[in-house]
Scaffold this motif. Structure first.
Motif, PDB file in Angstrom:
ATOM      1  N   GLU A 213      45.267  37.852  51.589  1.00 53.19           N
ATOM      2  CA  GLU A 213      46.447  38.572  51.505  1.00 53.19           C
ATOM      3  C   GLU A 213      46.087  39.681  50.572  1.00 53.19           C
ATOM      4  O   GLU A 213      45.412  39.398  49.616  1.00 53.19           O
ATOM      5  N   ALA A 214      46.857  41.037  50.966  1.00 50.26           N
ATOM      6  CA  ALA A 214      46.401  42.344  50.104  1.00 50.26           C
ATOM      7  C   ALA A 214      47.908  42.663  50.001  1.00 50.26           C
ATOM      8  O   ALA A 214      48.616  43.222  50.820  1.00 50.26           O
ATOM      9  N   ALA A 215      48.388  42.607  48.864  1.00 43.61           N
ATOM     10  CA  ALA A 215      49.972  42.619  48.647  1.00 43.61           C
ATOM     11  C   ALA A 215      50.310  43.078  47.197  1.00 43.61           C
ATOM     12  O   ALA A 215      49.267  42.788  46.115  1.00 43.61           O
ATOM     13  N   PRO A 216      51.390  43.677  46.659  1.00 46.54           N
ATOM     14  CA  PRO A 216      52.003  43.813  45.442  1.00 46.54           C
ATOM     15  C   PRO A 216      52.444  42.443  44.671  1.00 46.54           C
ATOM     16  O   PRO A 216      52.561  41.646  45.071  1.00 46.54           O
ATOM     17  N   TYR A 232      50.837  45.980  40.714  1.00 46.77           N
ATOM     18  CA  TYR A 232      49.553  46.277  41.405  1.00 46.77           C
ATOM     19  C   TYR A 232      49.355  45.553  42.387  1.00 46.77           C
ATOM     20  O   TYR A 232      49.979  44.812  42.947  1.00 46.77           O
ATOM     21  N   THR A 233      48.227  46.049  43.218  1.00 47.43           N
ATOM     22  CA  THR A 233      47.992  45.368  44.455  1.00 47.43           C
ATOM     23  C   THR A 233      46.810  44.182  44.090  1.00 47.43           C
ATOM     24  O   THR A 233      45.752  44.673  43.799  1.00 47.43           O
ATOM     25  N   GLY A 414      42.125  42.770  41.353  1.00 48.70           N
ATOM     26  CA  GLY A 414      43.056  43.884  41.081  1.00 48.70           C
ATOM     27  C   GLY A 414      42.706  45.111  41.750  1.00 48.70           C
ATOM     28  O   GLY A 414      41.442  45.574  41.233  1.00 48.70           O
ATOM     29  N   LEU A 415      42.953  45.616  42.828  1.00 49.09           N
ATOM     30  CA  LEU A 415      42.521  46.744  43.764  1.00 49.09           C
ATOM     31  C   LEU A 415      42.470  47.919  43.013  1.00 49.09           C
ATOM     32  O   LEU A 415      41.401  48.707  43.005  1.00 49.09           O
TER      33      LEU A 415
END
Length: 443
Positions: A213-216, A232-233, A414-415
């Protein structure tokens, strides 16, 4: 009756269309915002800003359907003109203007000079005027690179058999423990914003084996530092049927290698604009937590003050050590103390004061936390009891272990921090589209 087919051809071209086609000397249409006007007297250079970059157009009085005074910066336009080769222009071509159609005009002058190569303004001003400052070519390039990182994450994991999921961001309790929770009222019930998708991605390992998953995520930390955000993403994945936590580190290393290659080949223009040299990820050293602390302490004459965690200065020194000794940009620090890891972290069977977990440090900053999880129900119950915890509010999570779970583990990246370190920025807000911190809720 007319039908929408999804295949309507447009007369207006893009920059790649022009570069890939045979348009020299031919008349074309293109649109964009007027980024900059350079008035040279008889000739006026009108630079358009498009999503793919800048386009130079040449205006000559009498050869174009509108007057010079009708042109202004930040107006959006559709232009018609002949394509001419010009090595000094962006992309090696320019457009000799014949017609300009004004699509919209600004009603106020720009408060900051977004058409300058470098905006000479403070970070706070850039953030206050974020919808405008992002129009700057260099500012915009940062987030093209960030797009490439997320794209690499998705593409690589899809290729490794992972399924993308969407977990809820409102929950009954946090997954990480601690006090850094944003609490809210949810139809007369207490709820929190998700610190992490941890519980849900573990649940979905029992369904799909491998998920990402890529999400906040949200952390109510009262920090006002260059490395912290309150939203953060997180790039998360969880994988089942692992042999050890090193499988997770191998998967992350593969993602980094894939992504650096993707950036190198498909984001070359943005890397050049930002003068970025990509880090090495061909092989990443790993070192135990306790050994890493000793190495940094010995080489840099720094006393170990906290035996259970890495302080920011220690992270920086460990990164410096491995850069100097092994020319490594990344280093995996493994076997963190159980005392500082969540209850679901698998303890090292050889020494249960440590866990089968890791952080990935990138140029001296922690960008990833991961490890192997406890997958047996009784082991999880026992560890929770040791910590004085109950399963109240976690019945749904505990259910999955009652009904069988494979050995599994995962991580969260942490993106914004990863982007910051790739680009060589000093503040994570520089690589966050619309930062949320102690003082900022807008824009």
């Amino acid at each position: 009756m007319e039908f929408v087919t999804g295949a309507t051809e447009k007369e207006v071209l893009s920059i790649p269309d022009i570069l890939e086609g045979d348009y020299e000397g031919k008349e074309i249409k293109i649109n964009g915002a007027i980024h900059k006007i350079r008035d040279m007297g008889d000739v006026v250079f009108v630079v358009l800003r498009k999503r793919e970059g800048l386009v130079q157009a040449v205006y000559e009085e009498g050869a174009t359907n509108i007057s010079r005074k009708d042109l202004c910066e930040e107006a959006t336009v559709e232009i018609t003109g002949a394509v001419a080769k010009e090595e000094r222009a962006p992309h090696g071509f320019e457009i000799r203007l014949k017609e300009v159609r004004i699509l919209s005009r600004p009603t106020e002058p720009m408060p900051i000079a977004v058409n300058k190569w470098k905006m000479n303004t403070s970070l706070e001003t850039k953030l206050d005027l974020r919808p405008l400052s992002l129009r700057n070519v260099k500012e915009r390039a940062k987030f093209r690179i960030q797009e490439g990182i997320v794209r690499g994450f998705r593409d690589f994991l899809h290729g490794q058999g992972f399924t993308e999921i969407r977990s809820p961001k409102i929950g009954a309790r946090g997954a990480e423990g601690g006090a850094n929770l944003f609490r809210l009222e949810y139809f007369h019930k207490h709820a929190v914003l998700a610190q992490s998708p941890q519980f849900y991605k573990q649940m979905m390992v029992g369904v799909f084996d491998r998920v990402f998953e890529a999400a906040p995520v949200f952390r109510a930390e009262k920090h006002n530092t260059k490395r912290h955000l309150n939203e953060y993403t997180s790039l998360d994945f969880e994988m089942g049927y692992i042999d050890s936590f090193e499988d997770i580190m191998e998967m992350e290393t593969g993602f980094l290698q894939y992504t650096m290659k993707l950036l190198e080949t498909e984001y070359e223009k943005e890397l050049e604009i930002l003068e970025v040299t990509l880090p090495k990820a061909d092989k990443i050293p790993q070192v135990r937590f306790d050994k890493a602390k000793e190495l940094a302490a010995e080489k840099y004459n720094r006393k170990i003050r906290n035996p259970y965690d890495l302080e920011p200065e220690e992270e920086a020194l460990i990164g410096q050590y491995f850069k100097e000794e092994m020319d490594a940009d990344f280093v995996f620090v493994t076997h963190y103390p159980s005392k500082k890891r969540p209850f679901y972290a698998m303890d090292d069977p050889e020494d249960t004061t440590f866990t089968l977990s890791f952080d990935l440090l990138f140029r001296g900053l922690e960008i990833t936390t991961g490890g192997q999880r406890i997958h047996e129900y009784q082991m999880l119950v026992d560890k929770m009891a040791e910590r004085g915890m109950t399963d109240e509010g976690m019945e749904q999570y505990m259910m999955i272990f009652k009904h069988g779970m494979p050995p599994h583990g995962g991580l969260g990246i942490g993106l914004e921090r990863l982007t910051m370190k790739i680009l060589g920025e000093e503040n994570v807000r520089e690589t966050t589209l619309f930062p949320r911190d102690l003082n900022r809720l807008e824009p």
